[in-house]
Write a protein that holds these residues in place. Structure first.
Motif, mmCIF file in Angstrom:
data_model
loop_
_atom_site.group_PDB
_atom_site.id
_atom_site.type_symbol
_atom_site.label_atom_id
_atom_site.label_comp_id
_atom_site.label_asym_id
_atom_site.label_seq_id
_atom_site.Cartn_x
_atom_site.Cartn_y
_atom_site.Cartn_z
ATOM 1 N N ILE A 28 0.807 -1.165 -0.006
ATOM 2 C CA ILE A 28 0.019 0.060 -0.172
ATOM 3 C C ILE A 28 0.980 1.241 0.088
ATOM 4 C CG2 ILE A 28 -1.690 1.482 1.267
ATOM 5 C CD1 ILE A 28 -2.837 -1.377 2.296
ATOM 6 N N GLY A 29 1.996 1.191 0.929
ATOM 7 C CA GLY A 29 2.725 2.494 1.088
ATOM 8 C C GLY A 29 3.610 2.537 -0.385
ATOM 9 N N GLY A 31 2.563 1.803 -3.354
ATOM 10 C CA GLY A 31 1.391 2.063 -4.261
ATOM 11 C C GLY A 31 1.047 3.574 -3.850
ATOM 12 N N VAL A 32 0.665 4.118 -2.763
ATOM 13 C CA VAL A 32 0.488 5.355 -2.689
ATOM 14 C C VAL A 32 1.760 6.317 -3.130
ATOM 15 C CG1 VAL A 32 0.450 7.149 -0.502
ATOM 16 C CG2 VAL A 32 -0.732 4.947 -0.565
ATOM 17 N N LEU A 33 2.826 5.807 -2.873
ATOM 18 C CA LEU A 33 4.099 6.862 -3.567
ATOM 19 C C LEU A 33 4.234 6.643 -5.074
ATOM 20 C CD1 LEU A 33 6.560 5.988 -0.718
ATOM 21 C CD2 LEU A 33 5.410 8.228 -1.132
ATOM 22 N N GLY A 34 3.594 5.856 -5.656
ATOM 23 C CA GLY A 34 3.583 5.886 -7.118
ATOM 24 C C GLY A 34 4.719 4.683 -7.552
ATOM 25 N N GLY A 36 4.310 1.336 -7.445
ATOM 26 C CA GLY A 36 3.651 -0.047 -7.577
ATOM 27 C C GLY A 36 4.199 -1.023 -8.389
#
Length: 72
Positions: A28-29, A31-34, A36
């Motif tokens: 998730i972290g 993914g949030v930071l882009g 992925g």
């Protein structure tokens, strides 16, 4: 580094890496930071890191126990 501090540091690292391995926190972290795209490679990094940190924790625990025996 004092044996007690080394043991605390290695335990903390082991817990953090275990949380990243067994929960989706890191996915998730990233993914949030882009970031992925890096998720597919996490197993190649996290599992060896977990093994190394577990070994470091056992070594630090033995060192801490030896240090405690010398003080008594």
């Amino acid at each position: 580094m004092k044996p007690k501090n080394a043991l605390i540091a290695s335990l903390t690292g082991t817990v953090v890496v275990a949380l990243c391995c067994f929960t989706p926190i890191l996915v998730i972290g990233l993914g949030v930071l882009g970031l992925g795209a890096w998720v597919g490679y996490l197993d190649y990094v996290l599992l060896p890191a977990l093994g190394a940190l577990i070994g470091l924790t056992f070594w630090s625990y033995r060192r801490y126990r030896c240090h405690c025996r010398k003080q008594n």
